[in-house]
Each structure stands twice: as C-alpha cells, then as structure tokens.
Design a protein around this motif. Structure first.
Motif, PDB file in Angstrom:
ATOM      1  N   GLY A  27     -17.984 -11.421   7.290  1.00  0.00           N
ATOM      2  CA  GLY A  27     -16.708 -11.641   6.619  1.00  0.00           C
ATOM      3  C   GLY A  27     -15.535 -11.310   7.512  1.00  0.00           C
ATOM      4  O   GLY A  27     -15.624 -10.454   8.396  1.00  0.00           O
ATOM      5  N   THR A  28     -14.431 -11.988   7.281  1.00  0.00           N
ATOM      6  CA  THR A  28     -13.244 -11.771   8.110  1.00  0.00           C
ATOM      7  C   THR A  28     -12.188 -10.913   7.413  1.00  0.00           C
ATOM      8  O   THR A  28     -11.184 -10.567   8.016  1.00  0.00           O
ATOM      9  N   SER A  29     -12.414 -10.555   6.148  1.00  0.00           N
ATOM     10  CA  SER A  29     -11.439  -9.734   5.432  1.00  0.00           C
ATOM     11  C   SER A  29     -11.523  -8.291   5.915  1.00  0.00           C
ATOM     12  O   SER A  29     -12.438  -7.902   6.664  1.00  0.00           O
ATOM     13  N   ASP A  30     -10.571  -7.473   5.474  1.00  0.00           N
ATOM     14  CA  ASP A  30     -10.567  -6.072   5.880  1.00  0.00           C
ATOM     15  C   ASP A  30     -11.800  -5.326   5.376  1.00  0.00           C
ATOM     16  O   ASP A  30     -12.182  -4.300   5.928  1.00  0.00           O
ATOM     17  N   ARG A  31     -12.419  -5.839   4.311  1.00  0.00           N
ATOM     18  CA  ARG A  31     -13.602  -5.186   3.750  1.00  0.00           C
ATOM     19  C   ARG A  31     -14.894  -5.805   4.277  1.00  0.00           C
ATOM     20  O   ARG A  31     -15.980  -5.405   3.885  1.00  0.00           O
ATOM     21  N   GLY A  32     -14.785  -6.825   5.148  1.00  0.00           N
ATOM     22  CA  GLY A  32     -15.965  -7.505   5.663  1.00  0.00           C
ATOM     23  C   GLY A  32     -16.698  -6.670   6.697  1.00  0.00           C
ATOM     24  O   GLY A  32     -16.145  -5.750   7.301  1.00  0.00           O
ATOM     25  N   VAL A  33     -17.967  -7.000   6.898  1.00  0.00           N
ATOM     26  CA  VAL A  33     -18.783  -6.324   7.910  1.00  0.00           C
ATOM     27  C   VAL A  33     -19.490  -7.363   8.766  1.00  0.00           C
ATOM     28  O   VAL A  33     -19.672  -8.513   8.352  1.00  0.00           O
ATOM     29  N   VAL A  34     -19.897  -6.950   9.951  1.00  0.00           N
ATOM     30  CA  VAL A  34     -20.613  -7.827  10.870  1.00  0.00           C
ATOM     31  C   VAL A  34     -22.082  -7.879  10.456  1.00  0.00           C
ATOM     32  O   VAL A  34     -22.748  -6.847  10.372  1.00  0.00           O
ATOM     33  N   THR A  35     -22.573  -9.071  10.183  1.00  0.00           N
ATOM     34  CA  THR A  35     -23.983  -9.250   9.852  1.00  0.00           C
ATOM     35  C   THR A  35     -24.819  -9.419  11.110  1.00  0.00           C
ATOM     36  O   THR A  35     -25.916  -8.878  11.231  1.00  0.00           O
ATOM     37  N   SER A  36     -24.300 -10.175  12.052  1.00  0.00           N
ATOM     38  CA  SER A  36     -24.978 -10.405  13.323  1.00  0.00           C
ATOM     39  C   SER A  36     -23.938 -10.838  14.344  1.00  0.00           C
ATOM     40  O   SER A  36     -22.825 -11.234  13.971  1.00  0.00           O
TER      41      SER A  36
END
Length: 373
Positions: A27-36
């Motif tokens: 996700g690109t939002s502030d709450r997003g995380v890197v999946t891979s």
C-alpha cells in the motif's frame, strides 16, 4: 526450493518494464506496509513488513505496485502442480516455498542433477525465477537456498555442513527472532561458530526448549520430516481501514464485498464451506473473532447474511474499528445443489452468469452496487 522475490516476479511477468527496477509491492498510504520488494529496492534497505512511508524515504524512486493476491495464488498453483508432477515427496511450506525429499534419487539421476532439472523446468514453464539449496535436512537446505539467492543453486554435502554454517550470522537460522538475536548478542554470540560452543545444557537453562532447538540447528541437526502437501482447508481475507471507523453500514457493505469474492473463489475451485468466521480489530488493537457452523454452501447471499449476523454479535463495544476480516473454513470438494425450498433457480442462474463475467473480464468485473458507494 524458494521463489526469488515471488510477488515482484509475478508482476514483472505481467509487465516486463518493471524488470531490473526497484519495485515495491504494498500500500502507498501512510498506514500501508511493504508486502514484498525487488532486490534492487532491497539495496536501499527496504524489506517486507516495513511501513510504506519509510520505504518511500529510503527509496524515493521506487515503483509501488498494489499487488493482486489472485495472480500470486494462481502462479503458486502453477509451480505446485509442476512440483507435484515431478517430485517424489514434497511439502508446500508457503505460497512460494517447497521442501522436496529426494532420498534415493542419488541412485538414479543424482539428487543435484534432478534438482537442477526441476528448477530449470519450472523457470521455463512459468517464467518465474527460483532458487534451491540441497542438503541433509530442512534447516540446512533452507539456509543454503537463502545464500544462493537470487537465481542460484547450492549443494551442501554432509561433510561440509558445519563449515558452511560456521561463518554465518545467527540471524540466518530459520525461526530465530529479533528478541532472541538481541539476547544472544548480549551474550556475545552473533555468529554460528560462537553459538555451537555454548553447552546445550546452558542453552536449555537460559532459553528453554527453543534454545536447545536453536543450538541443534546451529549444529546442522533438524529431524523435522517432510509433511506431504495437503489440500487447502480455509480461505480468508481482511481489510485495514485508511482511518479508524464506526460507520457500521459501510463496514457491513465492505464485509459483504469480501464475502462475495471468497464465495466466487469457492465456486471456481468447486468447494463448499461449512464454517464462517468474522474478525474485528478495535482501534486499541484488541482483536475479537466469532465463528458459526453453516450447511455446506458457496452461495453469496447465505454467507453474506451469516457474516453480518456474526459482525452484529462480535461488535459489542462502541469503539472505532481498525480492521475487519472474514474466513471460510471446513472446506470440502463439491458443487452447490439447488435447494428449491430456500433458494430460487433464478438466483442460481444469476450466480452462474456473474461467474462467467468474472472468468472472462476478471474478478472485479462484477461487484455489489453497495460496495461502490
């Protein structure tokens, strides 16, 4: 055998312009995380589970891709079907990782030759890169795989197991978490050659059974067997909101949309579910789940109604919600039978038409109108 940056590789297969570029799935939002992320992005310090905001700071020129779990699942199934066809015994450890028992192969093709042939065949048939490590057990072979990535292969013979392990950081031992690493570092142990010098009795006393298991792995000992691949018994999905919410109507419609996608997945694989579970997470990170048994079904309206009932039961505090999820379990093979006493034939026909549209134009081609509001 482990895929190289699996999610990224699937995206590159769809879009070759991403090749050799720093790509981040998440996700690109502030709450997003890197999946891979690709190996090009990892050079800047990006890694999975990192907040997307931090990843942008480390690698501002990275290309962010939202990702599509359906595509990754299908690619995983492609690889598993090849492994199932070629390998004598295997265990699917994750969506992109397989353990294969090649005991006895040395009498025929040779274990290394067989593994090399299988790796090249997988890459040829799927267009996806894969690495492997060949050794005496799961732990050493996994570590050998990790040391050969990306796009590599490595054999660690029984006689050279300890010489291979000794110079490696204890971080490389599968299952060793950050808290354990800190504890061992405080003891002056950062490399495997130091860890193996600690008496096993001390490891057991200081860290309990996990400490003894860790010491055994450092010595190249792992007796865990290959667990044959078993059919999937559950499917699920969850969604973290961009902002904590108490909009019950919107949350229920999101839940309905999630169930619709899962029901479609069930029908595509000719499966039925007999249990549904709804999970919510409050803003204070308290997580609550509720499940219910249902007659075997794969019908949207039955599952949606039960999911909403469970949500009403589990959401009993007037607090903001952070996440909602749903899982269908107790899966069995089979197709829905028309029940003239509960569901009209028109509704069944409707589902069939909707599925045909999705099959032709993609899973998002048909959605609930309420989910678009």
């Amino acid at each position: 055998m482990d895929q190289d940056a699996f999610f990224v590789s699937v995206e590159i297969r769809k879009n070759s312009s991403l090749k050799n570029k720093p790509v981040i799935i998440g996700g690109t939002s502030d709450r997003g995380v890197v999946t891979s992320c690709s190996y090009e992005a990892r050079k800047f310090g990006v890694h999975s589970a990192m907040p997307s905001r931090m990843a942008k700071m480390l690698c501002p020129h990275a290309i962010f891709v939202k990702g599509n779990m359906d595509d990754y699942t299908k690619a995983s199934q492609e690889i598993t079907s090849i492994v199932a066809e070629k390998a004598p015994l295997f265990e699917k450890a994750s969506i992109d990782e397989h353990y294969i028992d090649l005991t006895g192969m040395e009498r025929y093709f040779g274990s290394m030759k067989f593994a090399q042939g299988l790796r090249h065949y997988i890459m040829k048939e799927t267009g996806l890169p894969i690495s492997f490590g060949l050794s005496v057990n799961k732990t050493v072979s996994k570590m050998a795989t990790n040391e050969s990535k990306p796009g590599g292969e490595r054999e660690v013979c029984p006689a050279s197991v300890q010489s291979f392990l000794n110079p490696l950081s204890i971080k490389k031992i599968p299952g060793l978490g950050s808290a354990t690493y800190v504890k061992l570092s405080e003891m002056g142990v950062r490399y495997i050659h130091k860890l193996i010098k600690i008496p096993p009795e001390m490891m057991l006393k200081v860290m309990g059974q996990p400490g003894l298991t860790l010491w055994q792995k450092a010595n190249g000992v792992d007796l865990s067997p290959i667990v044959p691949y078993r059919e999937q018994k559950s499917i699920g999905t969850q969604s973290t909101f961009a902002a904590d919410s108490m909009d019950i109507t919107a949350i229920k419609e999101l839940l309905a949309a999630m169930v619709t996608n899962l029901a479609y997945e069930l029908r595509q694989s000719c499966k039925l579910s007999a249990c549904i579970t709804v999970t919510i997470r409050y803003a204070n990170f308290e997580t609550v789940t509720k499940q219910a048994s249902i007659p075997y079904t794969s019908l949207d309206h039955v599952l949606i109604n039960k999911a909403k009932e469970l949500f009403d039961t589990v959401y009993n505090r007037r607090m903001l919600l952070r996440l909602v999820g749903v899982k269908l379990s107790h899966l069995v093979g089979g197709c829905e039978q028309i029940d003239l006493y509960s569901t009209s034939e028109k509704r069944y026909n409707l589902y069939q038409v909707m599925d045909k549209i999705r099959n032709r134009y993609g899973g998002d081609a048909v959605k609930l109108a309420s989910s678009l509001i």
